[in-house]
Write a protein that holds these residues in place. Structure first.
Motif, PDB file in Angstrom:
ATOM      1  N   THR A  47       0.833  -1.193   0.000  1.00  0.00           N
ATOM      2  CA  THR A  47       0.000   0.000   0.000  1.00  0.00           C
ATOM      3  C   THR A  47       0.872   1.250   0.000  1.00  0.00           C
ATOM      4  O   THR A  47       1.878   1.322   0.706  1.00  0.00           O
ATOM      5  N   SER A  48       0.468   2.239  -0.792  1.00  0.00           N
ATOM      6  CA  SER A  48       1.158   3.532  -0.830  1.00  0.00           C
ATOM      7  C   SER A  48       0.130   4.618  -1.110  1.00  0.00           C
ATOM      8  O   SER A  48      -1.024   4.337  -1.448  1.00  0.00           O
ATOM      9  N   ARG A  49       0.548   5.847  -0.962  1.00  0.00           N
ATOM     10  CA  ARG A  49      -0.331   6.973  -1.264  1.00  0.00           C
ATOM     11  C   ARG A  49      -0.207   7.324  -2.738  1.00  0.00           C
ATOM     12  O   ARG A  49       0.880   7.595  -3.230  1.00  0.00           O
ATOM     13  N   ALA A  50      -1.326   7.330  -3.438  1.00  0.00           N
ATOM     14  CA  ALA A  50      -1.328   7.736  -4.837  1.00  0.00           C
ATOM     15  C   ALA A  50      -1.531   9.239  -4.946  1.00  0.00           C
ATOM     16  O   ALA A  50      -1.018   9.872  -5.864  1.00  0.00           O
ATOM     17  N   ALA A  51      -2.272   9.824  -4.009  1.00  0.00           N
ATOM     18  CA  ALA A  51      -2.514  11.268  -3.977  1.00  0.00           C
ATOM     19  C   ALA A  51      -2.924  11.644  -2.564  1.00  0.00           C
ATOM     20  O   ALA A  51      -3.750  10.976  -1.958  1.00  0.00           O
ATOM     21  N   ASP A  52      -2.333  12.697  -2.039  1.00  0.00           N
ATOM     22  CA  ASP A  52      -2.690  13.114  -0.680  1.00  0.00           C
ATOM     23  C   ASP A  52      -3.042  14.587  -0.596  1.00  0.00           C
ATOM     24  O   ASP A  52      -2.974  15.197   0.462  1.00  0.00           O
ATOM     25  N   ASP A  53      -3.451  15.156  -1.710  1.00  0.00           N
ATOM     26  CA  ASP A  53      -3.784  16.578  -1.737  1.00  0.00           C
ATOM     27  C   ASP A  53      -5.294  16.806  -1.834  1.00  0.00           C
ATOM     28  O   ASP A  53      -5.752  17.746  -2.443  1.00  0.00           O
ATOM     29  N   PHE A  54      -6.074  15.941  -1.180  1.00  0.00           N
ATOM     30  CA  PHE A  54      -7.522  16.049  -1.149  1.00  0.00           C
ATOM     31  C   PHE A  54      -7.992  16.392   0.252  1.00  0.00           C
ATOM     32  O   PHE A  54      -7.446  15.913   1.232  1.00  0.00           O
TER      33      PHE A  54
ATOM     34  N   GLY B 150     -15.179   9.414  -4.929  1.00  0.00           N
ATOM     35  CA  GLY B 150     -15.334   8.936  -6.293  1.00  0.00           C
ATOM     36  C   GLY B 150     -13.988   8.772  -6.951  1.00  0.00           C
ATOM     37  O   GLY B 150     -13.160   9.680  -6.934  1.00  0.00           O
ATOM     38  N   VAL B 151     -13.736   7.587  -7.492  1.00  0.00           N
ATOM     39  CA  VAL B 151     -12.478   7.302  -8.170  1.00  0.00           C
ATOM     40  C   VAL B 151     -12.756   6.288  -9.281  1.00  0.00           C
ATOM     41  O   VAL B 151     -13.589   5.398  -9.118  1.00  0.00           O
ATOM     42  N   THR B 152     -12.096   6.471 -10.405  1.00  0.00           N
ATOM     43  CA  THR B 152     -12.233   5.533 -11.516  1.00  0.00           C
ATOM     44  C   THR B 152     -10.973   5.560 -12.367  1.00  0.00           C
ATOM     45  O   THR B 152     -10.174   6.495 -12.277  1.00  0.00           O
ATOM     46  N   VAL B 153     -10.811   4.541 -13.170  1.00  0.00           N
ATOM     47  CA  VAL B 153      -9.687   4.432 -14.093  1.00  0.00           C
ATOM     48  C   VAL B 153     -10.258   4.493 -15.508  1.00  0.00           C
ATOM     49  O   VAL B 153     -11.311   3.904 -15.782  1.00  0.00           O
ATOM     50  N   SER B 154      -9.579   5.212 -16.395  1.00  0.00           N
ATOM     51  CA  SER B 154     -10.036   5.318 -17.782  1.00  0.00           C
ATOM     52  C   SER B 154     -10.060   3.932 -18.438  1.00  0.00           C
ATOM     53  O   SER B 154      -9.337   3.024 -18.011  1.00  0.00           O
ATOM     54  N   PRO B 155     -10.884   3.766 -19.471  1.00  0.00           N
ATOM     55  CA  PRO B 155     -10.978   2.454 -20.139  1.00  0.00           C
ATOM     56  C   PRO B 155      -9.638   1.918 -20.654  1.00  0.00           C
ATOM     57  O   PRO B 155      -9.414   0.712 -20.645  1.00  0.00           O
TER      58      PRO B 155
ATOM     59  N   GLY C  45      -6.849   2.385 -19.149  1.00  0.00           N
ATOM     60  CA  GLY C  45      -6.012   2.121 -17.985  1.00  0.00           C
ATOM     61  C   GLY C  45      -4.861   3.084 -17.787  1.00  0.00           C
ATOM     62  O   GLY C  45      -4.005   2.864 -16.942  1.00  0.00           O
ATOM     63  N   LYS C  46      -4.858   4.195 -18.501  1.00  0.00           N
ATOM     64  CA  LYS C  46      -3.729   5.125 -18.426  1.00  0.00           C
ATOM     65  C   LYS C  46      -3.959   6.324 -17.512  1.00  0.00           C
ATOM     66  O   LYS C  46      -3.012   7.019 -17.163  1.00  0.00           O
ATOM     67  N   THR C  47      -5.210   6.582 -17.129  1.00  0.00           N
ATOM     68  CA  THR C  47      -5.523   7.773 -16.336  1.00  0.00           C
ATOM     69  C   THR C  47      -6.394   7.420 -15.144  1.00  0.00           C
ATOM     70  O   THR C  47      -7.346   6.650 -15.267  1.00  0.00           O
ATOM     71  N   LEU C  48      -6.046   7.996 -13.998  1.00  0.00           N
ATOM     72  CA  LEU C  48      -6.849   7.871 -12.788  1.00  0.00           C
ATOM     73  C   LEU C  48      -7.630   9.168 -12.615  1.00  0.00           C
ATOM     74  O   LEU C  48      -7.050  10.258 -12.698  1.00  0.00           O
ATOM     75  N   TYR C  49      -8.928   9.051 -12.399  1.00  0.00           N
ATOM     76  CA  TYR C  49      -9.778  10.208 -12.134  1.00  0.00           C
ATOM     77  C   TYR C  49     -10.316  10.101 -10.715  1.00  0.00           C
ATOM     78  O   TYR C  49     -10.723   9.020 -10.287  1.00  0.00           O
ATOM     79  N   ALA C  50     -10.329  11.226  -9.995  1.00  0.00           N
ATOM     80  CA  ALA C  50     -10.879  11.246  -8.644  1.00  0.00           C
ATOM     81  C   ALA C  50     -11.551  12.588  -8.409  1.00  0.00           C
ATOM     82  O   ALA C  50     -11.081  13.626  -8.883  1.00  0.00           O
TER      83      ALA C  50
ATOM     84  N   MET D  38      -9.875  15.486 -10.431  1.00  0.00           N
ATOM     85  CA  MET D  38      -8.437  15.390 -10.657  1.00  0.00           C
ATOM     86  C   MET D  38      -8.195  14.257 -11.643  1.00  0.00           C
ATOM     87  O   MET D  38      -8.836  13.220 -11.567  1.00  0.00           O
ATOM     88  N   ALA D  39      -7.277  14.484 -12.565  1.00  0.00           N
ATOM     89  CA  ALA D  39      -6.865  13.439 -13.502  1.00  0.00           C
ATOM     90  C   ALA D  39      -5.349  13.328 -13.434  1.00  0.00           C
ATOM     91  O   ALA D  39      -4.648  14.336 -13.448  1.00  0.00           O
ATOM     92  N   SER D  40      -4.848  12.117 -13.330  1.00  0.00           N
ATOM     93  CA  SER D  40      -3.396  11.926 -13.336  1.00  0.00           C
ATOM     94  C   SER D  40      -3.049  10.669 -14.107  1.00  0.00           C
ATOM     95  O   SER D  40      -3.780   9.676 -14.072  1.00  0.00           O
ATOM     96  N   GLU D  41      -1.919  10.738 -14.804  1.00  0.00           N
ATOM     97  CA  GLU D  41      -1.451   9.595 -15.569  1.00  0.00           C
ATOM     98  C   GLU D  41      -0.972   8.493 -14.647  1.00  0.00           C
ATOM     99  O   GLU D  41      -0.331   8.768 -13.639  1.00  0.00           O
ATOM    100  N   LEU D  42      -1.294   7.284 -14.987  1.00  0.00           N
ATOM    101  CA  LEU D  42      -0.815   6.123 -14.239  1.00  0.00           C
ATOM    102  C   LEU D  42       0.437   5.588 -14.890  1.00  0.00           C
ATOM    103  O   LEU D  42       0.566   5.609 -16.119  1.00  0.00           O
TER     104      LEU D  42
END
Length: 86
Positions: free
Chosen positions: A47-54, A59-64, A66-71, A80-84
């Protein structure tokens, strides 16, 4: 005492990586959460932190592809959108 326990939403990548929103609003009153953000749980269970600026992730999802995380940030109504990493 800091504790985890405010898990809310989950998204899973095709290769088994989990992304979980974490905030303090589900913890008992007076408990302290170490952060509000997105946890990443690898296929290996680490386990690690993927984002801690919230302040209040909800709500969280991954693009179809698999390249982008949306939260979503509940309090500000932003997404927020970030590249995986591949």
């Amino acid at each position: 005492e800091d504790q985890l326990g405010g898990m809310n939403d989950i998204a899973v990548t095709k290769d088994g990586v989990l992304f979980v929103t974490h905030g303090s609003w589900f913890l008992p009153r007076g408990s302290k959460s170490p952060f509000s953000g997105i946890l990443r749980v690898g296929a290996d269970g680490k386990t690690s932190r993927a984002a801690d600026d919230f302040e209040a992730p909800n709500g969280v999802t991954v693009s179809p592809d698999g390249k982008t995380l949306y939260a979503a940030e509940f309090r500000t109504g932003t997404i927020m959108a970030s590249e995986l990493e591949a």
